[in-house]
Scaffold this motif. Structure first.
Motif, mmCIF file in Angstrom:
data_model
loop_
_atom_site.group_PDB
_atom_site.id
_atom_site.type_symbol
_atom_site.label_atom_id
_atom_site.label_comp_id
_atom_site.label_asym_id
_atom_site.label_seq_id
_atom_site.Cartn_x
_atom_site.Cartn_y
_atom_site.Cartn_z
ATOM 1 N N MET A 1 -14.191 -14.624 12.098
ATOM 2 C CA MET A 1 -14.514 -13.670 11.060
ATOM 3 C C MET A 1 -13.573 -12.474 11.178
ATOM 4 N N ALA A 2 -12.836 -12.179 10.121
ATOM 5 C CA ALA A 2 -11.876 -11.083 10.162
ATOM 6 C C ALA A 2 -12.543 -9.797 9.706
ATOM 7 N N GLU A 3 -12.599 -8.801 10.601
ATOM 8 C CA GLU A 3 -13.326 -7.586 10.265
ATOM 9 C C GLU A 3 -12.525 -6.305 10.500
ATOM 10 N N GLU A 4 -11.306 -6.416 11.022
ATOM 11 C CA GLU A 4 -10.641 -5.238 11.543
ATOM 12 C C GLU A 4 -10.375 -4.127 10.526
ATOM 13 N N VAL A 5 -9.984 -4.479 9.306
ATOM 14 C CA VAL A 5 -9.633 -3.462 8.333
ATOM 15 C C VAL A 5 -10.881 -2.962 7.629
ATOM 16 N N VAL A 6 -11.193 -1.704 7.822
ATOM 17 C CA VAL A 6 -12.373 -1.103 7.207
ATOM 18 C C VAL A 6 -11.904 -0.093 6.177
ATOM 19 N N GLY A 7 -12.497 -0.104 5.016
ATOM 20 C CA GLY A 7 -12.042 0.816 3.986
ATOM 21 C C GLY A 7 -13.169 1.222 3.060
ATOM 22 N N ARG A 8 -12.790 1.994 2.039
ATOM 23 C CA ARG A 8 -13.751 2.445 1.047
ATOM 24 C C ARG A 8 -13.351 1.871 -0.301
ATOM 25 N N LEU A 9 -14.345 1.591 -1.102
ATOM 26 C CA LEU A 9 -14.112 1.061 -2.435
ATOM 27 C C LEU A 9 -14.771 1.976 -3.456
ATOM 28 N N PRO A 10 -14.249 1.983 -4.674
ATOM 29 C CA PRO A 10 -14.901 2.761 -5.734
ATOM 30 C C PRO A 10 -16.344 2.298 -5.919
ATOM 31 N N GLU A 11 -17.218 3.216 -6.248
ATOM 32 C CA GLU A 11 -18.629 2.885 -6.435
ATOM 33 C C GLU A 11 -18.806 1.808 -7.505
ATOM 34 N N GLU A 12 -17.924 1.818 -8.520
ATOM 35 C CA GLU A 12 -18.020 0.812 -9.581
ATOM 36 C C GLU A 12 -17.822 -0.602 -9.013
ATOM 37 N N THR A 13 -16.875 -0.718 -8.065
ATOM 38 C CA THR A 13 -16.618 -2.032 -7.462
ATOM 39 C C THR A 13 -17.814 -2.498 -6.648
ATOM 40 N N LEU A 14 -18.404 -1.578 -5.882
ATOM 41 C CA LEU A 14 -19.575 -1.942 -5.092
ATOM 42 C C LEU A 14 -20.732 -2.394 -5.983
ATOM 43 N N LEU A 15 -20.907 -1.717 -7.108
ATOM 44 C CA LEU A 15 -21.977 -2.103 -8.026
ATOM 45 C C LEU A 15 -21.717 -3.493 -8.612
ATOM 46 N N LEU A 16 -20.453 -3.771 -8.926
ATOM 47 C CA LEU A 16 -20.100 -5.090 -9.437
ATOM 48 C C LEU A 16 -20.352 -6.164 -8.391
ATOM 49 N N TRP A 17 -19.984 -5.874 -7.136
ATOM 50 C CA TRP A 17 -20.195 -6.832 -6.058
ATOM 51 C C TRP A 17 -21.681 -7.083 -5.835
ATOM 52 N N LYS A 18 -22.488 -6.026 -5.858
ATOM 53 C CA LYS A 18 -23.930 -6.186 -5.686
ATOM 54 C C LYS A 18 -24.525 -7.017 -6.827
ATOM 55 N N ARG A 19 -24.017 -6.789 -8.033
ATOM 56 C CA ARG A 19 -24.502 -7.539 -9.184
ATOM 57 C C ARG A 19 -24.146 -9.017 -9.053
ATOM 58 N N GLU A 20 -22.924 -9.296 -8.597
ATOM 59 C CA GLU A 20 -22.514 -10.689 -8.426
ATOM 60 C C GLU A 20 -23.346 -11.373 -7.351
ATOM 61 N N GLN A 21 -23.618 -10.662 -6.251
ATOM 62 C CA GLN A 21 -24.464 -11.232 -5.207
ATOM 63 C C GLN A 21 -25.844 -11.574 -5.749
ATOM 64 N N ALA A 22 -26.400 -10.667 -6.552
ATOM 65 C CA ALA A 22 -27.740 -10.906 -7.103
ATOM 66 C C ALA A 22 -27.745 -12.110 -8.044
ATOM 67 N N LEU A 23 -26.692 -12.248 -8.857
ATOM 68 C CA LEU A 23 -26.615 -13.366 -9.796
ATOM 69 C C LEU A 23 -26.471 -14.696 -9.056
ATOM 70 N N LEU A 24 -25.598 -14.728 -8.050
ATOM 71 C CA LEU A 24 -25.381 -15.963 -7.298
ATOM 72 C C LEU A 24 -26.579 -16.306 -6.418
ATOM 73 N N LYS A 25 -27.266 -15.281 -5.917
ATOM 74 C CA LYS A 25 -28.420 -15.504 -5.042
ATOM 75 C C LYS A 25 -29.492 -16.335 -5.751
ATOM 76 N N ALA A 26 -29.581 -16.203 -7.063
ATOM 77 C CA ALA A 26 -30.581 -16.950 -7.825
ATOM 78 C C ALA A 26 -30.349 -18.452 -7.728
ATOM 79 N N HIS A 27 -29.142 -18.864 -7.312
ATOM 80 C CA HIS A 27 -28.822 -20.289 -7.230
ATOM 81 C C HIS A 27 -28.983 -20.858 -5.817
#
Length: 249
Positions: A1-27
């Protein structure tokens, strides 16, 4: 598992990622879908796969996305693939899939195109499945996108609500006596998110097994244990050895 690079993302991107996780989780399917999963000896299971992304030495961007397929129950390597990729998304806890899964899906697709007869019947991933902040870790993500049974096998406990590596958790670990012993990992909601598994008689640290997709937790734990000659299950351990042999630590 590659974890070394830690960074920050725009809040809009995080919201999109959370939304995608929620949509895929239903499957996500968290029960046994294959006949071999319900068999005490896993009769009918012939191939198991292991996947991970490992950084190239002294490089925080270039990494090797690796897939290894082993025969079962012999656990002999029958296929391996390691592709050097550039990880552009930063590592953020809870969003590992957006950094690694596209490359792992590509590895599975390459196998499907080159040698479909060697496609694994189940995938073991160095990471978590339902044991995740939002119940949708890398093993769930990969399982849903590939439509293959998938198991999350983590070496360290992911701290989610109700679960932490405290004194009580350490006491439970000390009660594990033999390979195959386990105890449930119960979240703050009361739901069992995974199992802590003593994978080998001589192992002092448990593995944290959770459902990714299309398999029950009971079968996931049994299969993980049956794949362990040492602490780490062979599909994941052989994948790590394969990347090291190619100069990737």
């Amino acid at each position: 598992m590659a974890e070394e690079v830690v960074g920050r993302l725009p809040e809009e991107t995080l919201l999109l990622w959370k939304r995608e996780q929620a949509l895929l989780k239903a499957h996500v399917v968290d029960w046994d879908t294959e006949t071999w999963q319900r068999d005490p000896a896993f009769s009918g299971l012939q191939r198991v796969g292991g996947l991970d992304v490992s950084f190239v030495k002294s490089d925080g961007v270039r990494a090797c996305a690796s897939l290894v397929v082993l025969s079962y129950p012999d656990l002999e390597v029958v296929y391996e693939d390691c592709c050097i990729v550039s990880l552009t998304a930063p590592y953020l806890s809870g969003f590992l899939a957006f950094r690694e899964v596209p490359f792992l899906v590509d590895a599975v697709r390459r196998l499907q195109e080159k040698k479909p007869s060697l496609m694994p019947q189940v995938l073991l991933v160095d990471g978590n499945g339902l044991l995740h902040h939002r119940g949708f870790g890398v093993a769930c993500h990969l399982g849903v996108l590939t439509d293959l049974p998938c198991i999350g096998v983590a070496k360290n406990l992911l701290h989610v609500v109700g679960l932490e590596n405290n004194i009580l958790h350490k006491e439970k670990i000390n009660l594990l006596q033999a390979g195959g012993d386990s105890f449930p990992l119960t979240g703050g909601s009361g739901a069992v998110l995974g199992m802590a598994l003593k994978s080998h008689d001589h192992s002092t640290k448990p593995l944290y097994v959770s459902v990714g997709h299309k398999i029950s937790l009971k079968a996931a734990v049994r299969l993980t244990h049956s794949c362990c000659r040492f602490r780490i299950p062979e599909p994941v351990r052989q994948e790590l050895e394969s990347t090291e042999a190619k100069g990737v630590p």
